[in-house]
Write a protein that holds these residues in place. Structure first.
Motif, PDB file in Angstrom:
ATOM      1  N   VAL A 187      41.882 114.277  62.428  1.00 42.51           N
ATOM      2  CA  VAL A 187      41.323 114.409  61.110  1.00 42.51           C
ATOM      3  C   VAL A 187      40.827 115.661  60.903  1.00 42.51           C
ATOM      4  N   VAL A 188      40.844 116.091  59.799  1.00 46.94           N
ATOM      5  CA  VAL A 188      39.960 117.487  59.179  1.00 46.94           C
ATOM      6  C   VAL A 188      39.579 116.675  57.920  1.00 46.94           C
ATOM      7  N   HIS A 189      38.183 117.266  57.536  1.00 48.84           N
ATOM      8  CA  HIS A 189      37.566 116.754  56.542  1.00 48.84           C
ATOM      9  C   HIS A 189      36.626 117.760  55.958  1.00 48.84           C
ATOM     10  N   ASN A 190      36.507 117.641  54.619  1.00 48.92           N
ATOM     11  CA  ASN A 190      35.614 118.689  53.804  1.00 48.92           C
ATOM     12  C   ASN A 190      34.837 117.523  52.955  1.00 48.92           C
ATOM     13  N   GLY A 191      33.142 117.854  53.019  1.00 50.54           N
ATOM     14  CA  GLY A 191      32.630 116.899  52.500  1.00 50.54           C
ATOM     15  C   GLY A 191      31.418 116.484  53.407  1.00 50.54           C
ATOM     16  N   ILE A 192      30.580 115.440  53.063  1.00 55.16           N
ATOM     17  CA  ILE A 192      29.533 115.001  53.592  1.00 55.16           C
ATOM     18  C   ILE A 192      29.574 113.348  53.839  1.00 55.16           C
ATOM     19  N   ILE A 193      29.739 112.816  55.031  1.00 52.83           N
ATOM     20  CA  ILE A 193      29.829 111.316  55.191  1.00 52.83           C
ATOM     21  C   ILE A 193      28.248 110.964  55.043  1.00 52.83           C
ATOM     22  N   GLU A 194      27.442 110.417  54.102  1.00 52.91           N
ATOM     23  CA  GLU A 194      26.166 110.302  54.144  1.00 52.91           C
ATOM     24  C   GLU A 194      25.938 109.086  54.927  1.00 52.91           C
ATOM     25  N   ASN A 195      26.777 107.997  55.550  1.00 58.68           N
ATOM     26  CA  ASN A 195      26.232 107.042  56.159  1.00 58.68           C
ATOM     27  C   ASN A 195      26.752 107.322  57.708  1.00 58.68           C
ATOM     28  N   HIS A 196      27.029 108.506  58.068  1.00 58.85           N
ATOM     29  CA  HIS A 196      27.469 108.855  59.509  1.00 58.85           C
ATOM     30  C   HIS A 196      26.865 108.173  60.790  1.00 58.85           C
ATOM     31  N   GLU A 212      24.883 105.593  60.809  1.00 58.60           N
ATOM     32  CA  GLU A 212      25.110 104.109  60.930  1.00 58.60           C
ATOM     33  C   GLU A 212      26.403 103.745  61.655  1.00 58.60           C
ATOM     34  N   LEU A 213      27.411 104.514  61.068  1.00 63.75           N
ATOM     35  CA  LEU A 213      28.857 104.304  61.575  1.00 63.75           C
ATOM     36  C   LEU A 213      29.194 104.645  62.797  1.00 63.75           C
ATOM     37  N   ARG A 214      28.183 105.970  63.432  1.00 69.70           N
ATOM     38  CA  ARG A 214      28.083 106.451  64.897  1.00 69.70           C
ATOM     39  C   ARG A 214      27.724 105.210  65.714  1.00 69.70           C
ATOM     40  N   ALA A 215      26.371 104.738  65.242  1.00 69.54           N
ATOM     41  CA  ALA A 215      25.921 103.658  66.093  1.00 69.54           C
ATOM     42  C   ALA A 215      26.887 102.548  66.449  1.00 69.54           C
ATOM     43  N   GLU A 216      27.524 101.840  65.183  1.00 71.70           N
ATOM     44  CA  GLU A 216      28.356 100.880  65.220  1.00 71.70           C
ATOM     45  C   GLU A 216      29.678 101.190  66.625  1.00 71.70           C
ATOM     46  N   LEU A 217      30.054 102.419  66.028  1.00 73.37           N
ATOM     47  CA  LEU A 217      31.179 102.744  66.938  1.00 73.37           C
ATOM     48  C   LEU A 217      30.980 102.918  68.314  1.00 73.37           C
ATOM     49  N   GLN A 218      29.683 103.500  68.782  1.00 72.19           N
ATOM     50  CA  GLN A 218      29.209 103.849  70.231  1.00 72.19           C
ATOM     51  C   GLN A 218      29.149 102.072  70.658  1.00 72.19           C
ATOM     52  N   GLN A 219      28.366 101.317  70.107  1.00 72.83           N
ATOM     53  CA  GLN A 219      28.346  99.958  70.437  1.00 72.83           C
ATOM     54  C   GLN A 219      29.689  99.454  70.914  1.00 72.83           C
ATOM     55  N   LYS A 220      30.724  99.701  70.272  1.00 72.81           N
ATOM     56  CA  LYS A 220      32.025  99.374  70.587  1.00 72.81           C
ATOM     57  C   LYS A 220      32.834 100.099  71.785  1.00 72.81           C
ATOM     58  N   GLY A 221      31.875 101.105  72.113  1.00 68.94           N
ATOM     59  CA  GLY A 221      32.407 101.814  73.489  1.00 68.94           C
ATOM     60  C   GLY A 221      32.914 103.265  73.079  1.00 68.94           C
ATOM     61  N   PHE A 222      32.892 103.715  71.742  1.00 74.37           N
ATOM     62  CA  PHE A 222      33.447 105.131  71.458  1.00 74.37           C
ATOM     63  C   PHE A 222      32.383 106.161  71.904  1.00 74.37           C
ATOM     64  N   GLU A 280      28.616 116.745  67.196  1.00 72.53           N
ATOM     65  CA  GLU A 280      27.634 116.210  66.446  1.00 72.53           C
ATOM     66  C   GLU A 280      28.015 116.097  64.994  1.00 72.53           C
ATOM     67  N   THR A 281      28.951 115.914  64.550  1.00 76.57           N
ATOM     68  CA  THR A 281      29.654 116.236  63.185  1.00 76.57           C
ATOM     69  C   THR A 281      29.766 114.712  62.846  1.00 76.57           C
ATOM     70  N   ASP A 282      29.683 114.574  61.453  1.00 71.40           N
ATOM     71  CA  ASP A 282      29.990 113.252  60.701  1.00 71.40           C
ATOM     72  C   ASP A 282      31.552 113.150  60.675  1.00 71.40           C
ATOM     73  N   THR A 283      32.222 114.001  60.897  1.00 70.14           N
ATOM     74  CA  THR A 283      33.817 113.792  60.745  1.00 70.14           C
ATOM     75  C   THR A 283      34.282 113.047  62.064  1.00 70.14           C
ATOM     76  N   GLU A 284      33.703 113.139  63.173  1.00 66.32           N
ATOM     77  CA  GLU A 284      34.241 112.371  64.527  1.00 66.32           C
ATOM     78  C   GLU A 284      34.173 111.113  64.247  1.00 66.32           C
ATOM     79  N   VAL A 304      38.331 104.572  55.071  1.00 69.94           N
ATOM     80  CA  VAL A 304      37.497 105.202  53.941  1.00 69.94           C
ATOM     81  C   VAL A 304      36.496 104.145  52.958  1.00 69.94           C
ATOM     82  N   ALA A 305      37.062 103.085  53.058  1.00 71.83           N
ATOM     83  CA  ALA A 305      36.331 101.912  52.454  1.00 71.83           C
ATOM     84  C   ALA A 305      35.037 101.755  53.195  1.00 71.83           C
ATOM     85  N   HIS A 306      34.724 102.393  54.314  1.00 67.32           N
ATOM     86  CA  HIS A 306      33.411 102.323  54.907  1.00 67.32           C
ATOM     87  C   HIS A 306      32.402 103.578  54.737  1.00 67.32           C
TER      88      HIS A 306
END
Length: 196
Positions: A97-106, A108-118, A123-127, A151-153
């Motif tokens: 994925v490539v991305h232009n912009g800012i994901i404001e809730n990154h 929270e999403l990072r924490a949820e995905l880390q709990q799932k084992g990712f 340090e980017t919001d895009t990952e 994208v709904a998230h």
């Protein structure tokens, strides 16, 4: 502000991606990168720190041809200029994925995905987007449905482009509040974050 480019065609798209990056380089000088679906049906990613010329130097040392790919030139907003923070971001070999912009809730999403084992390598919001897509693909969703559901998230303004090695016929794009231009050709299609 970053520059994104994507191409799907019946010819080698590497020169098109690189020309697009050169023309969009004013949108970011910190790093550049490409990801393509090569003839072996695998994703191949090359990234560099600095200007687009550095990426071109790396490409000149390889023989790469592909009919599907995405590219990015980065202005660092999350994470310092470093190869690990350069786009495209991938989750394993499943999605790029490539991305232009800012994901404001990154965060929270990072924490949820880390709990799932990712495991995050940048340090980017895009990952976050790449791993969110991989989680949805693992549930059996196709790349189009996974992107729609991912994208709904997302909260923020963005334009993004997604490719998967499992779907050679699609370049998936989405936007919310950030520019995204789509070009239609004969047997080929193009996307970019600005006209080039």
């Amino acid at each position: 502000m970053c520059g994104i480019v994507g191409v799907i065609a019946e010819r080698n798209i590497i020169p098109i991606l690189m020309e697009g990056l050169r023309r969009l380089e004013y949108r970011g000088y910190d790093s550049a990168g490409i990801a393509v679906r090569n003839q072996d049906a695998r994703l191949q990613r090359i990234r560099s720190v600095g200007k687009v010329a550095e990426l071109q130097h790396l490409l000149d040392q390889r023989e790469i041809e592909a009919p599907l790919g995405i590219a990015h030139t980065r202005w660092a907003t999350h994470g310092m200029p470093a190869e690990r923070n350069a786009h495209p971001h991938m989750s394993g070999e499943q999605v790029a994925v490539v991305h232009n912009g800012i994901i404001e809730n990154h965060a929270e999403l990072r924490a949820e995905l880390q709990q799932k084992g990712f495991v995050f390598s940048s340090e980017t919001d895009t990952e976050v987007i790449a791993h969110l897509l991989a989680a949805l693909l693992a549930e059996g969703q196709g790349i189009l449905d996974a992107t729609r559901n991912a994208v709904a998230h997302l909260v923020g303004a963005y334009a993004l482009a997604v490719i998967s090695p499992d779907d050679p016929d699609h370049l998936i794009v989405s936007r919310a509040g950030s520019p995204l231009v789509i070009g239609v050709g004969v047997g080929e299609h193009f996307i970019a974050s600005d006209v080039f």
